[in-house]
Design an enzyme around this catalytic site. Structure first.
Site, PDB file in Angstrom:
ATOM      1  N   HIS A 147      10.877  21.158   9.940  1.00  0.00           N
ATOM      2  CA  HIS A 147       9.993  20.382   9.058  1.00  0.00           C
ATOM      3  C   HIS A 147       9.674  21.141   7.781  1.00  0.00           C
ATOM      4  O   HIS A 147       9.203  20.575   6.816  1.00  0.00           O
ATOM      5  CB  HIS A 147       8.697  20.043   9.782  1.00  0.00           C
ATOM      6  CG  HIS A 147       8.922  19.194  10.988  1.00  0.00           C
ATOM      7  ND1 HIS A 147       8.952  19.719  12.259  1.00  0.00           N
ATOM      8  CD2 HIS A 147       9.191  17.878  11.113  1.00  0.00           C
ATOM      9  CE1 HIS A 147       9.214  18.734  13.113  1.00  0.00           C
ATOM     10  NE2 HIS A 147       9.362  17.623  12.439  1.00  0.00           N
ATOM     11  N   ASP A 187      18.725  12.215  24.063  1.00  0.00           N
ATOM     12  CA  ASP A 187      17.419  12.578  23.488  1.00  0.00           C
ATOM     13  C   ASP A 187      16.291  11.815  24.149  1.00  0.00           C
ATOM     14  O   ASP A 187      16.352  10.599  24.284  1.00  0.00           O
ATOM     15  CB  ASP A 187      17.404  12.243  21.990  1.00  0.00           C
ATOM     16  CG  ASP A 187      18.334  13.137  21.192  1.00  0.00           C
ATOM     17  OD1 ASP A 187      18.493  14.303  21.568  1.00  0.00           O
ATOM     18  OD2 ASP A 187      18.896  12.658  20.184  1.00  0.00           O
ATOM     19  N   CYS A 245      11.147  16.843  21.161  1.00  0.00           N
ATOM     20  CA  CYS A 245      10.560  17.592  20.058  1.00  0.00           C
ATOM     21  C   CYS A 245       9.046  17.601  20.110  1.00  0.00           C
ATOM     22  O   CYS A 245       8.392  16.984  19.301  1.00  0.00           O
ATOM     23  CB  CYS A 245      11.035  17.081  18.716  1.00  0.00           C
ATOM     24  SG  CYS A 245      11.411  15.356  18.636  1.00  0.00           S
ATOM     25  N   GLU A 250      25.663  12.332  13.080  1.00  0.00           N
ATOM     26  CA  GLU A 250      24.847  11.099  13.073  1.00  0.00           C
ATOM     27  C   GLU A 250      24.772  10.376  11.732  1.00  0.00           C
ATOM     28  O   GLU A 250      23.818   9.641  11.468  1.00  0.00           O
ATOM     29  CB  GLU A 250      23.429  11.369  13.614  1.00  0.00           C
ATOM     30  CG  GLU A 250      23.414  11.947  15.022  1.00  0.00           C
ATOM     31  CD  GLU A 250      22.013  12.157  15.589  1.00  0.00           C
ATOM     32  OE1 GLU A 250      21.064  11.490  15.161  1.00  0.00           O
ATOM     33  OE2 GLU A 250      21.887  13.029  16.478  1.00  0.00           O
ATOM     34  N   LYS A 307      -1.690  11.580  17.754  1.00  0.00           N
ATOM     35  CA  LYS A 307      -1.583  10.177  18.139  1.00  0.00           C
ATOM     36  C   LYS A 307      -2.932   9.536  18.411  1.00  0.00           C
ATOM     37  O   LYS A 307      -3.793  10.113  19.049  1.00  0.00           O
ATOM     38  CB  LYS A 307      -0.759  10.076  19.424  1.00  0.00           C
ATOM     39  CG  LYS A 307       0.687   9.761  19.212  1.00  0.00           C
ATOM     40  CD  LYS A 307       1.472  10.038  20.468  1.00  0.00           C
ATOM     41  CE  LYS A 307       1.149   9.055  21.571  1.00  0.00           C
ATOM     42  NZ  LYS A 307       1.820   7.751  21.388  1.00  0.00           N
ATOM     43  N   LEU A 335       0.834  -1.205   0.000  1.00  0.00           N
ATOM     44  CA  LEU A 335       0.000   0.000   0.000  1.00  0.00           C
ATOM     45  C   LEU A 335       0.865   1.250   0.000  1.00  0.00           C
ATOM     46  O   LEU A 335       0.623   2.198  -0.742  1.00  0.00           O
ATOM     47  CB  LEU A 335      -0.948   0.001   1.206  1.00  0.00           C
ATOM     48  CG  LEU A 335      -1.891   1.207   1.273  1.00  0.00           C
ATOM     49  CD1 LEU A 335      -2.778   1.267   0.038  1.00  0.00           C
ATOM     50  CD2 LEU A 335      -2.751   1.167   2.531  1.00  0.00           C
TER      51      LEU A 335
END
Ligand code: GLN
Ligand code: ZN
Length: 758
Positions: free
Chosen positions: A698, A603, A647, A488, A116, A18
């Site tokens: 973002h 984090d 975040c 990273e 959520k 999908l």
């Protein structure tokens, strides 16, 4: 005979078919018809996977999100998509993600807000309401899929979100009271139920998971009101609750004038007996007896031990199902070829869970001997897991037992140690830094992939990643940032990277779970006692530090976040697993310190995500979660500076816990809230340093230094200037270098202006 059914099946497909079809459609590589064909194929396959059930769910398949589907069924489309043209599916994707396929880019709109789904990692599109929202039934999708399921020989049970939960999940855009919309919403639900009756539907699954939340009197009353209004004998309604205990809503749920109730017996085992007692004799009781949210095999015999007496009492009134929709687990364990066979034998994905359900119902209907083999197999797996040395490590247990209150206590209080740190680090006011990751270019991803496939030797791989680290340091020095990071490049994912290096973790090949839309995650499987065989990050960080005179910030993921983004053990409390992770991360922290790393960031992006649904359970969770962070972080000397990063932008209700973490510096997302969220920190008189994010990573937009400066001025109205840091909202891994460089240039320029003026 007991009835078996399922509340929903994963829709993404065993190979994420999908996802690939959605993304191809959005890029205009396939047509809407092609996408529809993929959808129909997946539904066909998934109903086949469920064919031994007495009733299969229909309407659980979705091209993006089941809540958005309900929004369309109820005709509650935001006005901004009403005249954007295209097909219904185009409008659907516009609400979901701002735009549909590429050619309709001209009709971009603001995407619906996403949040959520209860306490899972699934995200839904928030329904939007206004005081005068009108609803209008559009049941085509559901009716078509009912016809489809029937044509394939299944007995369809449509799944819809109930009216109260639908309102509960949404948001009024004009400050009006969304509960007042119930009156105009209910007739549309009645219409829908009538239509389903016309189509010969016997049972409808009406999801009302809002019932496991803290509800005030108005919301509780809404439940009675709604179901008295919808009272009907055709179709029959099965109200389903899942993800938690009903508690004070138990009686309310039992007394709703409907034909059946589903209870999640995995998360509310102690409520089963009460519901069996309370439930009026004419009602069916569906029990969720197989965990729909985790990947462990069910202990079938133990389940039958408590289930048989229930069956004796209820007889034909008993239904069996997974605890919740199987949306939250991967599709098929049979796809897994590289998992260790012993660990694999302990697991069950969606298809295996339905097999377990089948075994349980056969055992109830025909006696345990009818499924002797399956029960023996399950018992063998359960026993193997219970006794495996890979799960139980006495030395880890011993270290957990040794944890005493002094663990997690810094040597000196913050005001003292911050001076020591200042003397050592010598940072300017308004120090600038980043959150950790720098752009993960195609090149980097390629390099990691080649190494994984064995196409690159370890030495070559290390050389290439070192090259990336060097580039990252060079760029940061050129930018004039004050505290540097290594970038990273070696990390695919902030949890998986650590899971792979810890004992007690396993990884699936295809264990994908939908997070939102086409986005899937593959949570690592925490199966055993956690230990750290060797240092995980020290070499990279040490190398990065060797390239610069400036302070370098070592980068780790915290225990709570690792826990919350994994499939976790069900044979011990979450707290226990979290403490084990904390000890392992704590060892890494001390190794970094010993290697001369003066600043270490841990984090905790998912700390808030782990909050229980019920507010009365928050203290317990925050208690052990914060303890775990402290154990991981606070064993360092005064001169070592601990940072943490989160975040999200809601701190009001957890600020006390955040303060108890006692990180020297916390960096948070704030740019979109115009620094207002710092009020929570000011109100609490949060004592330590804060780095409020000054721009939204973002968005591809590049901030100018004036924007950043003025945001920081707002921050300085709330937090003393000497305690402020300047940094982006989050890591930069999803951005391009072309975006990152000018943005950080603006940031550094803004910090310099601030130093001169404030
Ligand atoms: N250090 C991580 C990064 O920069 C943090 C990511 C996160 O908070 N989600 O990518
Ligand atoms: Zn972040």
């Amino acid at each position: 005979m007991v009835t078996t059914h399922s509340l929903g099946f994963p829709r993404i497909g065993a190979r994420r078919e999908l996802k690939f079809a959605q993304e191809a459609f959005w890029k205009s590589q396939i047509s809407e018809e092609d996408l529809q064909i993929t959808g129909a194929d997946l539904r066909r396959r998934h109903w086949q996977n469920q064919q031994h059930l007495d009733r299969v769910p229909v309407g659980d398949f979705s091209f993006y999100d089941q809540v958005l589907d309900m929004t369309f069924t109820l005709g509650n489309l935001p006005e901004r998509v009403s005249d954007t043209g295209g097909s219904e599916l185009d409008r659907y994707f516009r609400v979901a993600r701002g735009r549909s396929g590429q050619e309709s880019a001209c009709c971009g709109v603001q995407a619906g807000e996403m949040t959520k789904w209860f306490d899972t990692n699934y995200h839904y599109i928030v329904p939007e309401f206004q005081q005068h929202t009108c609803f209008q039934l559009n049941a085509n999708r559901l009716i078509e899929q009912i016809t489809e399921a029937r044509a394939q020989g299944h007995s369809p049970k449509p799944v819809i979100i109930g009216p109260v939960t639908y309102l509960w999940l949404g948001k009024a855009k004009d400050e009006s009271d969304r509960l007042l919309l119930l009156e105009s919403l209910l007739p549309v639900y009645s219409q829908l139920l009538d239509l389903l009756a016309d189509h010969g539907i016997e049972w409808v699954q009406v999801d009302e998971p809002a019932l496991v939340n803290d509800l005030d009197a108005d919301w509780r009353h809404a439940f009675s009101l709604a179901y008295h209004h919808l009272k009907t004998s055709a179709p029959k309604l099965l109200v389903t609750t899942y993800f938690g205990e009903l508690r004070e809503n138990l009686q309310l749920a039992c007394e709703l004038p409907v034909a059946g109730l589903h209870l999640d017996a995995i998360s509310a085992p102690q409520e089963v007996a009460r519901v069996v007692d309370w439930l009026p004799a004419h009602k069916q009781l569906s029990l969720g007896v197989v965990n729909g949210r985790n990947i462990w095999r069910t202990d079938l015999e133990k389940t039958l031990d408590w289930l048989e007496p229930v069956y004796e009492k209820l007889g034909d009134r008993l239904w069996l199902a997974p605890s919740c929709s199987l949306l939250h687990v991967p599709v098929d364990l049979a796809s897994e070829e590289t998992l260790d066979p012993e660990i694999r034998s302990w697991l069950a994905f969606a298809i295996q869970k339905l097999d377990e359900l089948n075994t349980l119902s056969t055992a109830l209907n025909h006696g345990r001997t009818a499924v002797r083999e399956q029960l023996a197999e399950s018992a063998f797996a359960v026993n193997s897991r219970e006794t495996s040395e890979r799960v139980h490590d006495a030395s880890v247990r011993a270290r957990i037992a040794d944890i005493s209150p002094v663990f997690g206590q810094r040597q000196s209080p913050y005001p003292d140690r911050i001076n020591t740190q200042q003397q050592k680090l010598g940072l300017p006011r308004f120090p600038t830094t980043t959150i950790g990751s720098f752009p993960q270019t195609r090149d980097i991803r390629q390099t990691r992939l080649q190494f994984r496939k064995g196409e690159l030797t370890e030495a070559d791989y290390n050389a290439r990643i070192r090259e990336e680290v060097r580039r990252c340091i060079t760029e940061q020095e050129a930018l004039g940032l004050d505290v540097l990071v290594h970038g990273e490049a070696e990390r695919n994912d902030m949890v998986e990277y650590f899971g792979e290096q810890l004992d007690g973790y396993a990884f699936s090949q295809f264990g994908w779970v939908q997070s939102y839309g086409s986005r899937c995650v593959k949570p690592p499987i925490l199966f055993g006692d956690i230990s750290r065989p060797k240092a995980m990050t020290v070499e990279w960080i040490r190398y990065a530090q060797s390239l610069t005179e400036k302070p370098l910030k070592g980068m780790l993921t915290g225990p709570v976040t690792i826990l919350n983004w994994s499939f976790v053990r069900d044979d011990q409390p979450r707290r226990e697993s979290c403490l084990q992770l904390a000890l392992a991360i704590g060892e890494e922290v001390l190794d970094l310190e010993a290697a001369g790393v003066g600043i270490i960031q841990i984090d905790e992006a998912a700390l808030r995500e782990g909050l229980p649904l019920r507010q009365s359970d928050w203290n317990n969770y925050l208690g052990w979660a914060i303890d775990a962070f402290r154990i991981a972080a606070n064993g360092v000397r005064d001169e070592t500076q601990i940072h943490t990063h989160m975040c999200y932008s809601e701190f009001n209700d957890i600020i006390e816990a955040i303060a108890r973490m006692d990180a020297d510096v916390i960096t948070i997302e704030t740019s979109r809230s115009d620094m207002e969220l710092l009020d929570a920190f000011r109100g609490f008189q949060y004592p330590n340093d804060i780095g409020p994010g000054v721009y939204d990573i973002h968005s591809p937009n590049i901030p100018d230094s004036e924007q950043i400066r003025s945001l920081m001025m707002k921050a300085a109205e709330r937090i003393p200037a000497e305690r402020l840091w300047v940094n982006p909202d989050c890591g930069l891994k999803t951005r391009q270098w072309e975006e990152v460089l000018p943005a950080l240039r603006s940031m550094v320029a803004a910090a310099r202006q601030l130093r001169a003026s404030v």
